[in-house]
Design a protein around this motif. Structure first.
Motif, PDB file in Angstrom:
ATOM      1  N   ARG A   1       8.122  -6.440  -4.299  1.00  0.00           N
ATOM      2  CA  ARG A   1       6.794  -6.987  -3.993  1.00  0.00           C
ATOM      3  C   ARG A   1       6.461  -8.229  -4.816  1.00  0.00           C
TER       4      ARG A   1
ATOM      5  N   HIS B   1      10.446  -1.194  -6.620  1.00  0.00           N
ATOM      6  CA  HIS B   1       9.257  -1.607  -5.872  1.00  0.00           C
ATOM      7  C   HIS B   1       8.724  -2.940  -6.395  1.00  0.00           C
ATOM      8  N   ASP B   2       8.596  -3.031  -7.725  1.00  0.00           N
ATOM      9  CA  ASP B   2       8.036  -4.238  -8.343  1.00  0.00           C
ATOM     10  C   ASP B   2       8.868  -5.473  -8.008  1.00  0.00           C
TER      11      ASP B   2
ATOM     12  N   GLU C   1       2.270   1.939  -3.445  1.00  0.00           N
ATOM     13  CA  GLU C   1       1.244   2.526  -4.324  1.00  0.00           C
ATOM     14  C   GLU C   1       1.096   4.023  -4.060  1.00  0.00           C
ATOM     15  N   HIS C   2       1.066   4.403  -2.775  1.00  0.00           N
ATOM     16  CA  HIS C   2       0.927   5.823  -2.421  1.00  0.00           C
ATOM     17  C   HIS C   2       2.150   6.617  -2.896  1.00  0.00           C
TER      18      HIS C   2
ATOM     19  N   GLU D   1       4.201   5.837  -5.362  1.00  0.00           N
ATOM     20  CA  GLU D   1       4.185   5.906  -6.826  1.00  0.00           C
ATOM     21  C   GLU D   1       3.186   6.951  -7.314  1.00  0.00           C
ATOM     22  N   GLU D   2       2.049   7.028  -6.630  1.00  0.00           N
ATOM     23  CA  GLU D   2       1.042   8.034  -6.993  1.00  0.00           C
ATOM     24  C   GLU D   2       1.605   9.440  -6.797  1.00  0.00           C
TER      25      GLU D   2
ATOM     26  N   GLU E   1       0.841  -1.208   0.000  1.00  0.00           N
ATOM     27  CA  GLU E   1       0.000   0.000   0.000  1.00  0.00           C
ATOM     28  C   GLU E   1       0.875   1.257   0.000  1.00  0.00           C
TER      29      GLU E   1
ATOM     30  N   LYS F   1       9.916   2.632  -9.545  1.00  0.00           N
ATOM     31  CA  LYS F   1       8.839   1.644  -9.571  1.00  0.00           C
ATOM     32  C   LYS F   1       9.389   0.240  -9.834  1.00  0.00           C
TER      33      LYS F   1
END
Length: 452
Positions: free
Chosen positions: A86, A82-83, A61-62, A64-65, A58, A79
């Motif tokens: 996760r 991150h990918d 996602e925040h 990246e936004e 979560e 990103k």
């Protein structure tokens, strides 16, 4: 490790991201506490790990936004990291814990990886969003790749470890400067070529890094420290990769940990094209790269998500054993070829002996090799023993290296002059070989006793 604390150096100044980072720390602390208690049920551990995983995803996602909202130019790089975490790292760790029924050991391995990843990512990629850390060094002069690499690594050590480093050798070949942790990575390139990267941390440097990023005094190298260093190293290499796209470090294919003997063996096999040794002020750090052409033979057992815990424990045991059997190193400094050769012949069976014919050569050797003892001629021409010892004591990183004077004069006045400099002792060159060897053996025996 029983607790990690939030450090203000992690703060980005973006309120919601800082709050989420603090929440991640809090969750990892709760899991650390659970992992200490073997009476806690498997279900409690599962729920705790699940919460940490969901919170991390979560948070990604925040973040990246937010990056999209400010048109952050390195969004794709950020990103991708991150990918990878996760989609690859977390699932593999979950499988491991599930297979081991969420044992204390497996949960702490999970936490070591997560702590290493989150902290190093926060100190590099996350701070780069606000300009708090260099993300890429596009202004590095490219006329000399080695100079560019040196600049990059000095910047990285400052950014990630908050230490000011300086290059002390561009020809590092595994010289012995104390107990080390060596992380080795093999990357696959674009055209199926391969690159090997080795990061070498002096143990006291790694403990300093651990203490700094966890805001606590970290006493010794253990499984948690090794796992955190593995993932800090990956982030370090990722930052180097971005500055040097020609390295083509695309996919991590193999990871291993090297003992010092294995490190030296790898250099004997083939010297890296880039092999830099830095003094961070808190310990030595080496960065070495070589291409696929030199990747021959097996060096270190590969680590994967299935065997990581066993490999790390095995590595610590091997390092401790190697260090326990490790020969002490002695630097003999004398302008006489005869004296140097005689001392080397006398001591080489029980010690690693290096010699130098002048004070300049001695200081260079001390900085790179860091001996356990220096046997220093008092009556050298140009720069004598007194001046050489003063230079050793004036340099913070080598000031505490023991020095025993070699002197040809045994009269009372000469001995008083030598001992006024407060060396660990003195040896008369007229003493018998047996007596000289006995004094040196006794010095190391007392040193070993004091270290217990």
């Amino acid at each position: 490790m029983k607790k990690i604390e939030w450090n203000e150096s992690y703060s980005m100044g973006i309120d919601f991201i800082d709050k989420e980072h603090k929440a991640l720390f809090s969750t990892m602390n709760k899991l650390l506490k659970i992992s200490e208690d073997e009476t806690k049920s498997e279900w409690v551990c599962q729920e705790g790990v699940k919460f940490l995983k969901n919170h991390s995803i979560e948070h990604f996602e925040h973040e990246e936004e937010y990056m999209r909202s400010i048109d952050y130019e390195e969004y794709e790089v950020h990103k991708r990291l991150h990918d990878n975490f996760r989609e690859k790292t977390l699932p593999a760790l979950e499988r491991e814990m599930d297979e081991m029924k969420y044992s204390v050991e497996s949960v702490r391995h999970f936490l070591g990886v997560c702590i290493g990843w989150v902290i190093s990512h926060t100190l590099t990629e996350d701070l780069a969003i606000t300009g708090g850390s260099n993300s890429k060094w596009l202004d590095i002069p490219h006329e000399g790749e080695q100079n560019a690499m040196e600049t990059t690594i000095v910047e990285l050590i400052q950014d990630m470890f908050h230490l000011k480093a300086k290059l002390i050798s561009d020809q590092y070949i595994g010289q012995d400067f104390g107990k080390v942790v060596c992380c080795r990575f093999v990357y696959k390139g674009k055209e199926k070529n391969k690159w090997e990267v080795i990061l070498v941390y002096e143990e006291q440097l790694l403990l300093k890094i651990m203490s700094g990023i966890l805001n606590m005094e970290y006493p010794r190298i253990d499984e948690m420290a090794i796992n955190i260093s593995r993932y800090i190293s990956r982030q370090f290499i990722e930052r180097v990769r971005e500055s040097f796209p020609n390295l083509e470090l695309f996919d991590l294919e193999k990871e291993s940990l090297l003992t010092h003997d294995q490190l030296v063996a790898s250099f004997e096999r083939d010297h890296p094209s880039c092999s830099l040794l830095f003094d961070s002020g808190a310990g030595y750090f080496a960065f070495c790269v070589r291409s696929a052409d030199s990747l021959r033979g097996k060096i270190g057992d590969s680590i994967n998500h299935q065997n990581a815990m066993d490999r790390v424990k095995q590595y610590i045991a091997e390092e401790n054993k190697e260090w326990a059997e490790h020969k002490k190193s002695i630097l003999v400094v004398d302008d006489s070829d005869f004296v140097r050769k005689s001392m080397v012949k006398l001591l080489k069976d029980d010690y690693n002996v290096v010699d130098a014919a002048s004070s300049v050569a001695a200081l260079q050797s001390i900085v790179v090799n860091r001996p356990d003892l220096v046997l220093l001629d008092y009556e050298m021409p140009v720069c004598d023993g007194r001046q050489t010892l003063e230079m050793i004591r004036s340099e913070k990183t080598i000031a505490n290296i023991p020095v025993i004077f070699l002197t040809g004069r045994g009269d009372r006045e000469s001995v008083q002059k030598v001992m006024a400099l407060k060396p660990e002792g003195y040896l008369l060159k007229t003493m018998s070989e047996e007596a000289i060897k006995s004094v040196i053996d006794e010095f190391f025996a007392k040193l070993k006793q004091s270290e217990k």
